[in-house]
Enzyme design. Structure first.
Site, PDB file in Angstrom:
ATOM      1  N   GLY A 142      -2.074   4.957  -3.104  1.00 27.27           N
ATOM      2  CA  GLY A 142      -2.890   3.895  -3.650  1.00 27.27           C
ATOM      3  C   GLY A 142      -2.314   2.538  -3.307  1.00 27.27           C
ATOM      4  O   GLY A 142      -1.296   2.420  -2.627  1.00 27.27           O
ATOM      5  N   ARG A 150       0.858  -1.176   0.000  1.00 21.09           N
ATOM      6  CA  ARG A 150       0.000   0.000   0.000  1.00 21.09           C
ATOM      7  C   ARG A 150       0.890   1.220   0.000  1.00 21.09           C
ATOM      8  O   ARG A 150       1.703   1.403   0.875  1.00 21.09           O
ATOM      9  CB  ARG A 150      -0.901  -0.014   1.227  1.00 21.09           C
ATOM     10  CG  ARG A 150      -1.869  -1.184   1.181  1.00 21.09           C
ATOM     11  CD  ARG A 150      -2.615  -1.330   2.497  1.00 21.09           C
ATOM     12  NE  ARG A 150      -3.134  -2.695   2.621  1.00 21.09           N
ATOM     13  CZ  ARG A 150      -4.322  -3.063   2.170  1.00 21.09           C
ATOM     14  NH1 ARG A 150      -5.090  -2.201   1.575  1.00 21.09           N
ATOM     15  NH2 ARG A 150      -4.721  -4.321   2.319  1.00 21.09           N
ATOM     16  N   ASP A 159      10.390  12.735  -2.026  1.00 20.50           N
ATOM     17  CA  ASP A 159       9.903  11.716  -1.095  1.00 20.50           C
ATOM     18  C   ASP A 159      10.820  10.497  -1.091  1.00 20.50           C
ATOM     19  O   ASP A 159      10.371   9.365  -1.153  1.00 20.50           O
ATOM     20  CB  ASP A 159       8.457  11.332  -1.447  1.00 20.50           C
ATOM     21  CG  ASP A 159       7.736  10.716  -0.252  1.00 20.50           C
ATOM     22  OD1 ASP A 159       8.252  10.822   0.881  1.00 20.50           O
ATOM     23  OD2 ASP A 159       6.655  10.130  -0.449  1.00 20.50           O
TER      24      ASP A 159
END
Ligand SMILES: *[C@@H]1O[C@H](CO)[C@@H](O)[C@H](O)[C@H]1NC(C)=O
Ligand SMILES: *[C@@H]1O[C@H](CO)[C@@H](O)[C@H](O)[C@H]1NC(C)=O
Ligand SMILES: *[C@@H]1O[C@H](CO)[C@@H](O)[C@H](O)[C@H]1NC(C)=O
Length: 911
Positions: free
Chosen positions: A575, A571, A692
């Site tokens: 999404g 996960r 990220d």
């Protein structure tokens, strides 16, 4: 200010010195690399060419050319009776320009050639290669000539990645098991002159971008099932010299080729061509050779000049066996159906020169004159021809329930005997001409009749057969798509503002619960264009959407068992990622962006991800295979990375039943990540900031080599790659650079900071943020910087799984620890560039380069390119799941972050 400037200059000077030092070591290292790769190549050839064994300088080998710095630029070994395979390391000969291995007996997969930026010529014809890699023919900007004719490959398709090869002049891939349609990429290949795709299993229509291309020789003959649709686009290819389209499923008439003044050879035989041979064909000035047999051509037998070699065969439907005009009624009827694209059915039936002899849909009166034409409910598309007026004995013209567009010709009013004209249920427009009282004119079901709306637009849509209303709808143009995308984005932004209060609430919940939000209701299946898909063609029916493949939703449902939980790989931030296996065995990772009722979530991340991934391609960035847009749903399809995430290997190896990563593996992974990020940062056109980076976004392949993934937050670096002020703080706690957290200022140094944190995690085996620890230790960066004071404290901080009592390894760890310190420097300016980081890590990896290639122990650091896919194809099952993403730690806020918000690094910690 001045002080700052001084600091910058000093830093710059130091950086330059270090850079030059590294540059020299790199060159030497690359030459070594080359030698090692060439040794590997030698050992893969059976037998290696004679001079290869006796000399250990590959630059002296037969067929090998090197440049001044000892890097291999050419491998030329055509017709040398070589058996064996090509090692995947070939893809690392970064200076390679020519690969010429045609007419040997090579087997096995073709190695990935992607990203060989110098590669100009590839000749692999006449071998026995078994398959091509998934990212074949991507990232080859210098490619001019490519040829792999006659190889027994597994089915493959030409991908849009080829448009990067904008210098391509010839592309030969006949008899290589190509499937799918010919991609619509020729607008991007202005230099392409020769295209040979014969003897494959290509299907679908001719791409519309053939029009205006410079293609001279087009060989697409002998496709197993056959290419289909009309040949119209050939008429817009003025450079054509030779056209072979024989043995396909082409329909409709031979187009007007009068622009193709250089055409000397056109092979049209064995298709389903109908209609009258256009006079322009017989007048082509250079024509020497033409075949038309085994079609359903109609009208008069064409007459060519004496020196033209013609084959007309005996199975066409010409009106007479000898040259000369057809009967006037036949001529008029052919004119009438010419406006309908010469439907196939009529070509089968309308034979000979007498329209009253059992011609389908034609009735004659006792005088042998055509009195009734009945084309009711045929779904034929076209216009109402004025030539009806030539058949003066007509009493009924029945054309209801077709796809007729345009106007009703006025000249039809001259038909004196006409009683009935049924035009109902078409799409005709314009004023209905004034017919006499005795004529029953039925125009019901033509919504635009009587108006000036132009309904002929649908006619211009290639490349249907003209046979049916169900011919495919035209693809959207890139501009239309761009328009839609922009419109949708604007909508989202507006919706975002309106929904902001609700979003905040939701965000709060999301941060404090690690459960994924469930998806909205299932979606009724159709692909983005709403047209039904033929399953066998699913993979091959590409739709142009800038780059990449648009996967049909049905296919993605099928390969993931309708997104069944058992196929969940992980996960992610936006999404759930599912595993799927395509028909050819390729494993894919399918990320279904979370969709909520408003349908807004995850879409901007989707757009960002597609935008980035379609522009970048690098062996250390996970590759985009395609995507799917289906109503509110957004899905991204990646290559599947079998070994899961770095996060799992660092923090969950026990649960997974793995052994912890060795230090060597960790350094190699660090270098891979650094290289991937360096590439993102240094793209010439526009560089990107990942924003990220974290271990859960680092994916590992079978060979434990790493790729960076998850580009949903990637931001384009502004202009000079300097500063940009972000309105949205995004990223993950523990990896956020202080200046970014505090001011929202985004630079590439934000990634360098996060990378530094990853290095710390690699060294200590501890998570960036570990709330189970006492507060002063919970944040890795702060704690680690205290540890850095001396080697003794570093030794104590090292992951107990690492072999820290080996002095060589300990030294290496210390160097990486120091680098981690620099990367996480408080001032962005003091952090090194990613290129610098790569240069520092490189020698640490080199240190463990296996000396002799035969040694099977240790990791093979040369093996970096995806062997993975081929292994999957061989049926090996991937063992672990990947893509787990620590949801609870993701922080997204649409709140404008201004300095007045006073967000500081420590503030964030405290939350
Ligand atoms: C196709 O290639 C195979 C070898 O891979 C060869 O045996 C065969 O003759 C070729 N077919 C054609 C039509 O050229
Ligand atoms: C015409 O084409 C046929 C089929 O390709 C070939 O056999 C023939 O030699 C060609 N003739 C000329 C004059 O080029
Ligand atoms: C009729 O033509 C109009 C205008 O081009 C078009 O919008 C409409 O979709 C067409 N209708 C049908 C049934 O083809």
């Amino acid at each position: 200010m001045e002080e700052d400037d001084e600091k910058i200059t000093t830093t710059n000077a130091i950086v330059s010195v270090i850079f030059f030092l590294f540059l020299s070591t790199i060159n030497a290292a690359n030459a070594q690399d080359n030698a090692a790769i060439m040794m590997k190549l030698a050992s893969s050839f059976k037998p290696p060419p004679p001079t290869w064994i006796s000399n250990n300088n590959p630059c002296k080998w037969q067929g090998i050319t090197c440049d001044n710095s000892g890097q291999v630029i050419s491998i030329s070994l055509a017709s040398k009776s070589i058996y064996g395979t090509l090692p995947s390391e070939l893809a690392q000969l970064s200076n390679l320009q020519t690969l010429s291995l045609q007419n040997n007996h090579l087997t096995g997969p073709i190695p990935p050639l992607s990203n060989l930026t110098q590669l100009r010529e590839v000749f692999l014809d006449g071998n026995s290669f078994s398959q091509v890699p998934s990212n074949f023919l991507q990232g080859l900007p210098s490619l001019q000539s490519f040829s792999i004719n006659d190889n027994p490959l597994q089915s493959w398709s030409i991908t849009y990645g080829l448009i990067e090869s904008s210098s391509l002049q010839q592309f030969f891939a006949s008899n290589t098991s190509l499937i799918g349609s010919i991609p619509d990429i020729f607008g991007s290949l202005p230099s392409l002159k020769n295209l040979k795709l014969s003897y494959n299993n290509l299907t679908g229509f001719l791409p519309s971008s053939f029009a205006g291309s410079g293609i001279q020789n087009l060989w697409i003959n002998n496709q197993k099932q056959g290419l289909t649709g009309v040949l119209d686009v050939l008429g817009n290819m003025p450079n054509l010299v030779q056209v072979w389209v024989q043995e396909n499923d082409f329909v409709g008439p031979i187009p007007d080729l009068s622009q193709c003044t250089s055409l000397f050879d056109i092979q049209l035989r064995d298709n389903h061509l109908t209609g009258v041979v256009p006079p322009s064909l017989t007048n082509l000035p250079k024509l020497l050779n033409i075949s038309m047999q085994n079609n359903k051509l109609q009208g008069p037998i064409p007459v060519f000049k004496g020196d033209v070699q013609v084959n007309l065969g005996f199975t066409n439907s010409f009106c007479r066996n000898t040259p000369g005009p057809c009967d006037p009624q036949v001529t008029a009827l052919l004119d009438i159906v010419s406006a309908l694209g010469y439907p196939n059915e009529l070509a089968d039936s309308w034979k000979g020169n007498n329209a009253c002899q059992n011609w389908a849909h034609i009735t004659c009166d006792s005088n042998g004159k055509v009195s009734v034409i009945n084309f009711a409910k045929k779904n034929w598309v076209g216009t109402v021809s004025p030539s009806f007026a030539s058949l003066t004995s007509l009493t009924s013209i029945i054309l209801n329930n077709n796809g007729l567009v345009g106007k009703i010709p006025d000249v039809l009013t001259s038909l004196n005997m006409l009683h009935k004209l049924d035009l109902s249920n078409n799409n005709l427009t314009g004023k209905v001409p004034s017919f006499g009282k005795s004529v029953e004119v039925i125009t019901d079901g033509n919504p635009f009749i009587g108006t000036n709306v132009d309904t002929t637009g649908s006619l211009r849509s290639p490349p249907g057969s003209g046979d049916s209303l169900h011919s495919p709808k035209p693809n959207l143009s890139p501009y239309e798509i761009m328009g839609i995308v922009i419109g949708v984005l604007v909508l989202f932004i507006v919706a975002g503002f309106l929904l902001y209060p609700y979003f905040k609430k939701w965000l709060f919940k999301r941060i404090y619960s690690s459960k994924p939000t469930p998806f909205g209701k299932p979606i009724i299946g159709h692909n983005s264009q709403g047209s039904p898909m033929d399953k066998s063609n699913m993979l091959s029916e590409h739709n142009v959407y800038s780059y990449g493949n648009n996967f049909p939703i049905e296919l993605l449902r099928e390969v993931t068992d309708n997104f069944d939980d058992k196929n969940i790989l992980g996960r992610g931030g936006f999404g759930i990622v599912y595993k799927g296996v395509l028909q050819d065995g390729t494993q894919i990772a399918v990320k279904r962006m979370e969709s909520n009722v408003e349908g807004t979530k995850g879409k901007s991340e989707f757009e960002a991800e597609i935008a980035v991934l379609s522009k970048v391609r690098h062996r250390h960035l996970v590759a985009l295979l395609g995507y799917c847009i289906n109503e509110n749903e957004r899905i991204v399809v990646y290559e599947c990375m079998s070994q899961g995430t770095l996060g799992q290997h660092l923090f969950e190896y026990d649960e997974m039943g793995r052994s912890p990563l060795t230090w060597k593996q960790r350094v190699v992974i660090a270098l891979d990540v650094a290289r991937g990020v360096e590439y993102l940062h240094s793209l010439a056109q526009q560089s990107f900031i990942h924003r990220d980076l974290k271990p859960t976004n680092v994916l590992l392949g079978d060979d434990m080599r790493a790729k960076v993934s998850d580009f949903g937050l990637v931001k384009r670096a502004s202009d000079q790659g300097k500063y940009s002020l972000e309105t949205r703080l995004a990223g993950t706690f523990g990896y956020l650079a202080p200046e970014y957290a505090a001011t929202g200022r985004v630079t590439t140094k934000v990634d360098v900071f996060a990378f530094g944190i990853i290095l710390m995690e690699l060294i200590t085996g501890r998570k960036a943020l570990d709330e189970s620890l006492p507060e002063e230790q919970s944040q890795l960066a702060t704690w680690f910087r205290r540890v850095l004071i001396n080697k003794d404290s570093i030794r104590k901080a090292i992951d107990s799984n690492l072999e820290a009592d080996d002095e060589e390894i300990f030294e290496s760890i210390c160097k990486v620890a120091e680098l981690a310190g620099h990367c996480t420097a408080r001032e962005p300016l003091q952090r090194p560039d990613m290129g610098h980081v790569v240069n520092l890590l490189l020698p640490l990896v080199e240190q463990w380069r296996p000396t002799e290639l035969e040694s099977g122990n240790g990791i093979d650091i040369d093996m970096s390119l995806p062997h993975i896919l081929q292994k999957w194809r061989a049926g090996e099952t991937a063992t672990s799941s990947g893509y787990n993403d620590d949801n609870s730690r993701n922080y997204h806020s649409t709140a404008p972050t201004t300095p007045t918000m006073g967000l500081s690094f420590n503030n964030i910690d405290a939350r």
